[in-house]
Design an enzyme around this catalytic site. Structure first.
Site: not given
Ligand code: BG6
Length: 290
Positions: A264, A161
């Site tokens: 990602e 990510h």
């Molecule tokens: C992204 C998602 O990969 O991660 C989003 O597509 C999400 O929907 C974002 O808001 C962050 O997620 P988190 O759980 O780290 O706040």
């Protein structure tokens, strides 16, 4: 940690979370054992880090780090049937074990592993092993291997990510996904086709499907382009929270959203991986300046 570390790899603690500093003649990087989380990568001579980190990030056991490269496994986003379970699975909030470390001056590499424990079995009842190798050279390469150690097949989602530093998300262009289909989470999950390069004019949350393409972040403000290439990954997620969502996230500064974009490397939704017993799936992302 009893493993002897080579010269180019040092162990440090930040607010109690141990991290490894990898230094080669081409680049520097930082990787936490918590989540096997790469938090920094800067090629020598680069004016800015390639990866973005929030100034508001938590660095606490059990909580995700905001920025860098969270390792997402075994589900992506909210759990499909249990909204009470942690978003993006559990790999990013667990301590991983360091299994090897090497350095030859040009390239430093570390490999971590994650196995099930009682807590993870309550969330996901399968026998598995994750191996994650981070290589630092002119580029940053990250390979996540998932091995099925159970007697039955299982299906999982995953993502590296990756948060990137940009001058101003409103002024960048992301190329490489033209003509690809995506799920637009900002439009009730509507399926759309990407027309031309991606520009950013509001909250953006998209899962591009069935694409092995290299994606480029073109950033004139920083005078650079970053390429993200990959193997073993069918999905690419593109995300920026914009103003309101940034305010709602406790570990993210209200004013930080223009300075980052997530590209990602993933297998999500219909690109989830079904893995037979004894088999291993490898997903690799490579990022670097063009
Ligand atoms: C992204 C998602 O990969 O991660 C989003 O597509 C999400 O929907 C974002 O808001 C962050 O997620 P988190 O759980 O780290 O706040």
């Amino acid at each position: 940690m009893s493993l002897a570390l080579p010269n180019g790899i040092q162990l440090e603690a930040n607010s109690g979370l141990p991290r490894l500093i990898l230094t080669t003649q081409y680049a520097e990087a930082e990787v936490y054992l918590h989540g096997a989380h790469v938090a920094r990568f800067r090629p020598r001579g680069a004016s800015h880090d390639l990866l973005w980190m929030s100034r508001e990030s938590w660095f606490e056991p059990g909580k995700p780090i905001r920025g860098g490269v969270p390792v997402i496994f075994p589900w992506f986003g909210p759990h499909p049937t249990r909204p009470d379970l942690p978003a993006h699975g559990f790999a990013r909030t667990r301590p991983w074990s360091l299994v090897s470390a090497s350095d030859d001056g040009d390239r430093a590499a570390v490999t971590f592993s994650l196995a099930p424990d009682d807590d993870s079995r309550r969330l996901w009842p399968h026998a598995f092993e994750l191996r994650y190798t981070v290589e630092v050279g002119r580029k940053l390469a990250m390979t996540l291997e998932t091995r099925n150690l159970s007697h039955d097949s299982f299906t999982f989602e995953q993502a590296l990510h990756t948060y990137f530093t940009v001058s101003n998300v409103r002024q960048i262009e992301v190329t490489g996904l033209e003509g690809r289909e995506y799920i637009d989470k900002m439009d009730g999950g509507a399926r759309k086709t990407q027309q031309g390069p991606i520009g950013f004019t509001g909250e953006t949350d998209r899962v591009y499907l069935n694409t092995a393409d290299t994606v480029t972040i073109r950033d004139e403000g920083l005078g650079r382009a970053i390429a993200v290439s990959k193997e073993g990954s069918g999905s690419t997620v593109v995300w920026n929270p914009w103003i309101d969502k940034a305010r709602r996230m406790p570990d993210y500064g209200d004013e930080e959203w223009p300075g980052m974009v997530c590209i990602e490397t993933a297998n999500a939704g219909e690109n989830a991986i079904q893995l037979s017993p004894g088999m291993t799936h490898a997903m690799k992302a490579v990022i670097g300046l063009k």
